[in-house]
Write an enzyme that holds these catalytic residues in place. Structure first.
Site, mmCIF file in Angstrom:
data_model
loop_
_atom_site.group_PDB
_atom_site.id
_atom_site.type_symbol
_atom_site.label_atom_id
_atom_site.label_comp_id
_atom_site.label_asym_id
_atom_site.label_seq_id
_atom_site.Cartn_x
_atom_site.Cartn_y
_atom_site.Cartn_z
ATOM 1 N N CYS A 115 49.954 34.710 25.125
ATOM 2 C CA CYS A 115 48.870 34.977 24.363
ATOM 3 C C CYS A 115 48.605 36.385 23.697
ATOM 4 O O CYS A 115 49.080 36.455 22.578
ATOM 5 C CB CYS A 115 47.752 34.596 24.902
ATOM 6 S SG CYS A 115 47.680 32.952 26.049
HETATM 7 N N1 SAJ Z 1 46.439 43.647 30.990
HETATM 8 C C1 SAJ Z 1 46.532 45.050 31.222
HETATM 9 N N2 SAJ Z 1 45.402 45.432 31.313
HETATM 10 C C2 SAJ Z 1 43.983 44.982 31.141
HETATM 11 C C3 SAJ Z 1 44.042 43.510 30.791
HETATM 12 C C4 SAJ Z 1 45.479 42.874 30.888
HETATM 13 O O1 SAJ Z 1 47.506 45.552 31.426
HETATM 14 O O2 SAJ Z 1 42.929 45.496 31.221
HETATM 15 C C5 SAJ Z 1 47.999 42.899 30.884
HETATM 16 C C6 SAJ Z 1 47.994 41.589 31.822
HETATM 17 O O3 SAJ Z 1 48.679 42.316 33.132
HETATM 18 C C7 SAJ Z 1 48.917 40.782 31.437
HETATM 19 C C8 SAJ Z 1 48.657 40.746 29.961
HETATM 20 O O4 SAJ Z 1 47.803 42.170 29.760
HETATM 21 O O5 SAJ Z 1 50.152 41.350 31.292
HETATM 22 C C9 SAJ Z 1 47.630 39.771 29.265
HETATM 23 O O6 SAJ Z 1 46.565 39.539 30.474
HETATM 24 P P1 SAJ Z 1 45.184 38.787 30.081
HETATM 25 O O7 SAJ Z 1 44.250 39.196 31.238
HETATM 26 O O8 SAJ Z 1 44.742 39.021 28.737
HETATM 27 O O9 SAJ Z 1 45.805 37.287 30.381
HETATM 28 P P2 SAJ Z 1 46.178 36.259 29.413
HETATM 29 O O10 SAJ Z 1 47.499 36.695 28.827
HETATM 30 O O11 SAJ Z 1 46.396 35.077 30.418
HETATM 31 O O12 SAJ Z 1 45.041 35.969 28.517
HETATM 32 C C10 SAJ Z 1 44.202 34.724 28.673
HETATM 33 C C11 SAJ Z 1 43.682 34.599 27.299
HETATM 34 N N3 SAJ Z 1 43.465 33.326 27.129
HETATM 35 C C12 SAJ Z 1 43.822 32.608 25.937
HETATM 36 O O13 SAJ Z 1 44.271 33.187 24.899
HETATM 37 C C13 SAJ Z 1 43.082 31.302 25.873
HETATM 38 C C14 SAJ Z 1 42.619 35.529 26.941
HETATM 39 O O14 SAJ Z 1 42.023 35.235 25.671
HETATM 40 C C15 SAJ Z 1 41.677 35.588 28.161
HETATM 41 O O15 SAJ Z 1 40.661 36.517 27.797
HETATM 42 C C16 SAJ Z 1 42.388 36.273 29.254
HETATM 43 O O16 SAJ Z 1 43.495 35.274 29.617
HETATM 44 C C17 SAJ Z 1 41.521 36.647 30.398
HETATM 45 O O17 SAJ Z 1 40.547 36.635 30.263
HETATM 46 O O18 SAJ Z 1 42.126 36.549 31.458
#
Ligand code: SAJ
Length: 432
Positions: free
Chosen positions: A269
């Site tokens: 995403c």
């Molecule tokens: N990450 C960081 N630092 C952060 C947050 C994330 O380095 O503070 C990294 C994570 O390790 C990962 C990537 O970014 O590699 C994405 O992390 P994510 O927490 O955004 O997880 P996702 O990719 O599963 O995002 C989903 C998304 N859902 C949809 O697109 C429907 C996002 O909108 C959500 O907000 C997110 O999950 C969530 O909140 O966990």
């Protein structure tokens, strides 16, 4: 709304979900749990056969949950079966093609399958993340090739998926849903349809607003992750601990949202969605400078990790070349088994290229084969940890004993602050 849409008006509609991945399959189960007869459709015969035998390929859907809805949920690979449903939901992937161009081929295939079975009275809803205009400019024309007319025969809307893989608090049923139609009747019908099985529905003016809302949500994350990655470099250069800084900033009860530095941004995403917005902006001559700058910063993080490891080994008179490095965590985020776009793969590749001898342990990922890296997972046994010149924590799954790791390791580079966040303090652990 015309009488032909009465099942939607009266909440007696039946459903079909096109695409049974991490978005579509939870949607099937949630609808069936709400008492809605639902057909799960996928082009993969193998997926359909497994689901028909009650076997789930999606972490967030257990075989037990599938079994509990088997009266109402059935599965098919025959697109003709889509004609029976009053509401058809499209939940297919929207990858990026070369040059970070949107690839809407899956959406087009799905729309063509639906158009082939389209009949008066159907509402079609696109859920896949895409650029503003896709629903009206790509899906609608394909459906109209059937000869049926919008509002007279069929309705069409966009309702972005908000699935958060691995999230135990928020699932399809209790996440508010934005809906926007390509016509007023389509918006009204989509609002009614989602209201039948979801707690909160937020109708917007049209499909483009809904498409853009989703991209804002994920671009917000992309840019703020880059901001905190840059802040981490600045903090390190002035000798301040970024993790303490973030914990301090978090005490502000409004106007701040914590993001954390890491080894890069993985998943299907966040590293992709912002480029749909950038592509759409460019079409109108607009710049999406924040997205581009965030890409520069986030894409650099794997190299930052490698040079931090090189410095830490150097402090112990060890070269990266020939060093035995045990990587902990290759999934793209904690407690999932998905390693798509995970920065861990790029980091392992960079370390191998530098001559390090790399192995990895991840309780959720038994083997990896991506980005030119092919490895089977090893166990992070005390011997393996002691034998490593460095342990590199890249993804902090909950089911790992970080105290044991810190006690046995010679050196830990902890890019997630996994140890200290769990009360494990050791001078052998350095953070990013
Ligand atoms: N990450 C960081 N630092 C952060 C947050 C994330 O380095 O503070 C990294 C994570 O390790 C990962 C990537 O970014 O590699 C994405 O992390 P994510 O927490 O955004 O997880 P996702 O990719 O599963 O995002 C989903 C998304 N859902 C949809 O697109 C429907 C996002 O909108 C959500 O907000 C997110 O999950 C969530 O909140 O966990």
């Amino acid at each position: 709304m015309r009488q032909v849409f009465d099942p939607i008006e009266h909440g007696t509609w039946t459903s079909a979900v096109v695409g049974l991945g991490y978005v579509g399959l939870p949607l099937v189960v949630t609808q069936a749990e709400a008492g809605i007869p639902v057909l799960g459709y996928d082009v993969s015969r193998e997926t359909i056969d497994a689901l028909a035998q009650g076997r789930s390929h999606i972490d967030d859907v257990s075989d037990g949950e599938l079994a509990a809805v088997k009266e109402l949920a059935r599965f098919s690979a025959d697109p003709a079966d889509l004609a029976a449903a009053d509401v058809v939901f499209i939940c297919v992937p929207t990858p990026l093609a070369v040059g970070k161009q949107p690839d809407v081929a899956f959406i087009e295939r799905a729309a063509e399958a639906i158009a082939g079975a389209l009949r008066p009275g159907q509402l079609v809803v696109l859920e896949s993340t895409t650029y503003p205009g896709t629903t009206s400019d790509v899906v609608q024309p394909i459906l109209e090739r059937s000869g049926l007319k919008l509002d007279e025969d069929f309705l069409l809307a966009y309702a972005p998926e908000r699935v958060d893989p691995g999230n135990r608090s928020f699932g399809t049923a209790n996440i508010p849903r934005v809906v926007g139609g390509v016509s007023a009747d389509s918006t009204a019908a989509a609002e009614k349809a989602y209201g039948r099985f979801l707690a909160k529905v937020h109708p917007v003016r049209d499909a483009r607003v809904a498409e853009m809302a989703k991209l804002l949500e994920n671009t917000f994350r992309w840019v703020n992750i880059a901001l905190v990655n840059e802040m981490a470099s600045i903090a390190r250069s002035i000798g301040v601990d970024i993790w303490e800084v973030i914990d301090a900033a978090r005490t502000k009860p409004f106007g701040f949202m914590a993001f954390y530095p890491g080894p890069g941004v993985g998943g299907h995403c966040i590293p992709l969605d912002p480029f749909y917005l950038q592509w759409a902006a460019r079409l109108t001559g607009e710049d999406a400078r924040f997205i581009e700058l965030a890409q520069v910063i986030n894409a650099r993080m794997p190299q930052v990790v490698v040079s931090r490891l090189q410095d830490a080994l150097n402090d112990r008179a060890l070269a990266l070349r020939g060093a035995k490095v045990l990587v902990l965590g290759v999934a793209y985020k904690p407690n999932v088994r998905d390693y798509r776009e995970s920065p861990s793969l790029e980091i392992i590749g960079l370390l191998q290229h530098a001559g390090a001898v790399v192995s990895y342990a991840d309780p959720h990922v038994p083997e990896v084969d991506d980005h030119g890296v092919r490895l089977d997972a090893v166990e992070a046994t005390p011997e393996a940890v002691r034998d490593a010149d460095a342990v590199l924590i890249l993804t902090d799954h909950d089911d790992v004993d970080y105290a044991a790791i810190a006690a046995d390791a010679v050196l830990v580079l902890d890019t997630r602050n996994a140890c200290r966040r769990r009360g494990v303090h050791s001078e052998r652990v350095v953070v990013l």
